[in-house]
Design an enzyme around this catalytic site. Sequence first.
Site, PDB file in Angstrom:
ATOM      1  N   THR A  71      44.882  40.144  -8.933  1.00 24.22           N
ATOM      2  CA  THR A  71      43.314  39.997  -8.408  1.00 24.22           C
ATOM      3  C   THR A  71      42.585  40.783  -7.585  1.00 24.22           C
ATOM      4  O   THR A  71      41.172  40.860  -7.585  1.00 24.22           O
ATOM      5  CB  THR A  71      43.351  38.292  -7.545  1.00 24.22           C
ATOM      6  N   GLY A 102      47.143  46.046  -8.414  1.00 19.80           N
ATOM      7  CA  GLY A 102      47.138  45.309  -9.651  1.00 19.80           C
ATOM      8  C   GLY A 102      45.961  44.804 -10.458  1.00 19.80           C
ATOM      9  O   GLY A 102      46.423  44.862 -11.406  1.00 19.80           O
ATOM     10  N   TYR A 138      57.902  48.329   5.518  1.00 22.50           N
ATOM     11  CA  TYR A 138      57.542  48.635   4.050  1.00 22.50           C
ATOM     12  C   TYR A 138      58.173  49.164   3.784  1.00 22.50           C
ATOM     13  O   TYR A 138      58.856  48.917   1.971  1.00 22.50           O
ATOM     14  CB  TYR A 138      56.431  48.821   4.381  1.00 22.50           C
TER      15      TYR A 138
END
Length: 264
Positions: free
Chosen positions: A16, A20, A154
């Site tokens: 969204t 991506g 991360y």
Amino acid sequence: MDMGLKNKTALVTGSTKGIGKAIAIELAREGVNVLINGRNYEGVERTVDQIKSAFPATSPQNAVADLVNIQQREALFEKFPDVDILVNSMGRYEIMQYDDVSDEVWETYFRTNVLAANGLSKFYLPKMLKNDYGRIIFIASEEAVMPSGLMPQYGMTKSMLLSLSKSLSKLTKGTGVTVNSIMPGPTLSENVQHIIEGIYPDGDMMFSEKEKNFMTTNLPQSEIQRFIEPSEIGRLATFVCSPYASAFRGSPIRMDGGMVPTIF
């Protein structure tokens, strides 16, 4: 150039916004029917409507789900049991000092950035192998091979994705299925743009000047001295999904703007 992807079906996680969404748009541009994923139904619907409006010959669909949640993941499998392309783009990141990363945070990052992608791959890969066609892509980061130390929780997960990609690629030997990873460098997602605007709140200052100042001060090792546009990653991912990229196998494909100083 026609990428030979028309009428394929692709599930792009976390699609969204950011990388991506850019990947979903570029796939749709090639005639792919994209399954748009996010946790917010309205946000997913907006993206579906945008892509349908821009590419009316395609059939984007709402694949709303919190993919960290096993039950929601299984519900997604029931709704969409077969895909030709899986792009594992969903992930979380934030700058954190090592001493502030609790066990709970480590686990959250592992479940979000690794286990969710692994769960999707574990479900769809056997089906792809049976059909002798498929593409799986993991979106990693230059942090996977060049940890900055600014977000250890991360970087750890992105290194794991490179290993997972290579392991799964071994299972595709002699088939029309490929598994690869893409390592973007610093990319101008909505969140990154918000951060830069916060660092330089001067309303009269052009964003390009803010970007240049930030790169010079914080990322002098970047050779392009700008953020990578999400659409650039989208176009690369689309190529990797195409028949023209069938020789990429378990490859960590870098688009890092020259951030990584080593040959490999």
